[in-house]
Enzyme design. Sequence first.
Site, short mmCIF file in Angstrom:
data_model
loop_
_atom_site.label_atom_id
_atom_site.label_comp_id
_atom_site.label_asym_id
_atom_site.label_seq_id
_atom_site.Cartn_x
_atom_site.Cartn_y
_atom_site.Cartn_z
N ASN A 95 0.87 -1.17 0.00
CA ASN A 95 0.00 0.00 0.00
C ASN A 95 0.91 1.23 0.00
OD1 ASN A 95 -1.83 2.01 0.46
ND2 ASN A 95 -2.71 1.11 2.31
N ARG A 133 -2.47 -2.01 -3.57
CA ARG A 133 -3.67 -1.20 -3.38
C ARG A 133 -3.55 0.04 -4.27
NH1 ARG A 133 -5.68 1.88 2.12
NH2 ARG A 133 -7.65 2.53 1.25
N HIS A 187 -12.74 3.08 0.07
CA HIS A 187 -12.80 1.98 1.06
C HIS A 187 -13.51 0.76 0.46
CE1 HIS A 187 -12.89 5.22 4.45
NE2 HIS A 187 -11.65 4.76 4.33
N ARG A 245 -11.15 15.56 7.79
CA ARG A 245 -11.82 15.99 6.54
C ARG A 245 -13.22 16.49 6.84
NH1 ARG A 245 -10.82 10.40 3.57
NH2 ARG A 245 -8.77 10.07 4.49
N GLU A 276 -8.41 -5.35 4.68
CA GLU A 276 -8.24 -5.00 3.27
C GLU A 276 -7.06 -5.74 2.65
OE1 GLU A 276 -8.68 -1.01 4.95
OE2 GLU A 276 -9.44 -0.39 3.00
#
Length: 403
Positions: free
Chosen positions: A7, A92, A182, A244, A387
């Site tokens: 990742n 990823r 996601h 965010r 993940e």
Amino acid sequence: MKILVINAGSSSLKYQLIDMEDESIHAIGLCERIGIDGHIKHKPLVNGKPVFEADLSMPTHAEAIEAVLDKLVSPEYGVVSSMSEISAVGHRVLHGGIEFAKSVFIDKACMDAIERCIPLGPLHNPANIMGIEACRKVMGDKVPMVAVFDTAFHMTMPAKACTYAIPYEYTEKDNLRRYGFHGTSHRFVSENARRMLGKLDDPNSKIIVCHLGNGSSLSAVKGGKCVDTSMGLSPLVGLPMGTRCGDIDPTVLQFIMNKYSMTMDEVMTMMNKKSGVLGVSGVSSDFRDLGKAAEEGNERAQLALDMFHYWVAKVVGSYAAAMNGVDGIAFTGGIGENGCDSRAAICEYLGYLGVKIDEEANKNRGKEMFISTEDSKVKVMVIPTNEELVIARDTQAIVNAMK
Ligand code: ADP
């Protein structure tokens, strides 16, 4: 088959080496400050070897990958005897645009398509590309590699859910639309939720996944297919998150830019890095800090928490409406898996759906379980996401299919 999962971020690179025999993680690690100076932490998990942590020069991602492979094969810290034991690499990739609805083998056409998605994911896709190219450079072109996209699972959304209400030429010409992120987590968790409910193959199953972490998003999954999700063209929108802002009237940006002479880039940085529960509370982006501050009477920390819980409940309600019902709600991500108080506060809103929480069960954290009572009309579950495992499984499946 052992698979290396990568990742890559702009200055970091996380990795896991997973043995697909039993899906166990053999090593896990993180390279940080790539392009600045460089730091690696490598942790073998199977043979009692020690953790390795050191500053190490990493001018580019290639040096980071070299350092990772060096540690994976090292007699002192390693978990494989040679690089040839690593059968494949799964990467990823953040943004697959309209190009990718599933994971794919990485070849020239795939790299070209990831490049074409850069305007949609300008912060992440270049880093993902650097990670792939670094692996190619260091490992050669014999080791198969697979790209797994954060956006892919959401590509089943109908047009009415993913189209922005702006002049249609931008949708058609520029592919500006809701993509969602996601996706790997939403896919894994919604599948496990259906399995837990005995509805794995039910085409009418209705699951809402609440992925709540530093970044948070919800998805509505009907018959195993995503029909709506809360993030958009970018991961900035939907719920208020750690830093965010989530959904906001664009006029707020215009106001701030005009009044404080800020550029668009400055405002975007503010909305990505200084907003969310951090911006509202002025305390922290971490929910544990917020809980503590709220307990001590900090009203803005409490407001930030209240806003977050309210938003999650509001989106759950909208997805129940979109699917004409809901069978199960699954919590995942750092907050979803561990934040018992947050889960309780969110479920407080959901009594009208027939949600009843088992308070004892809800005290548990970090494991797969039901937290609703036997007679709860809608089942509520905690499902730790994984993940990296999805990336490794997709990589194995694609590599095996090519044999
Ligand atoms: P990321 O989006 O970076 O993967 P995570 O899924 O790891 O983030 O989630 C990080 C969030 O989870 C942080 O806000 C952290 O406070 C929260 N969290 C972790 N443990 C707990 C806990 N025990 N109680 C409440 N929140 C927690």
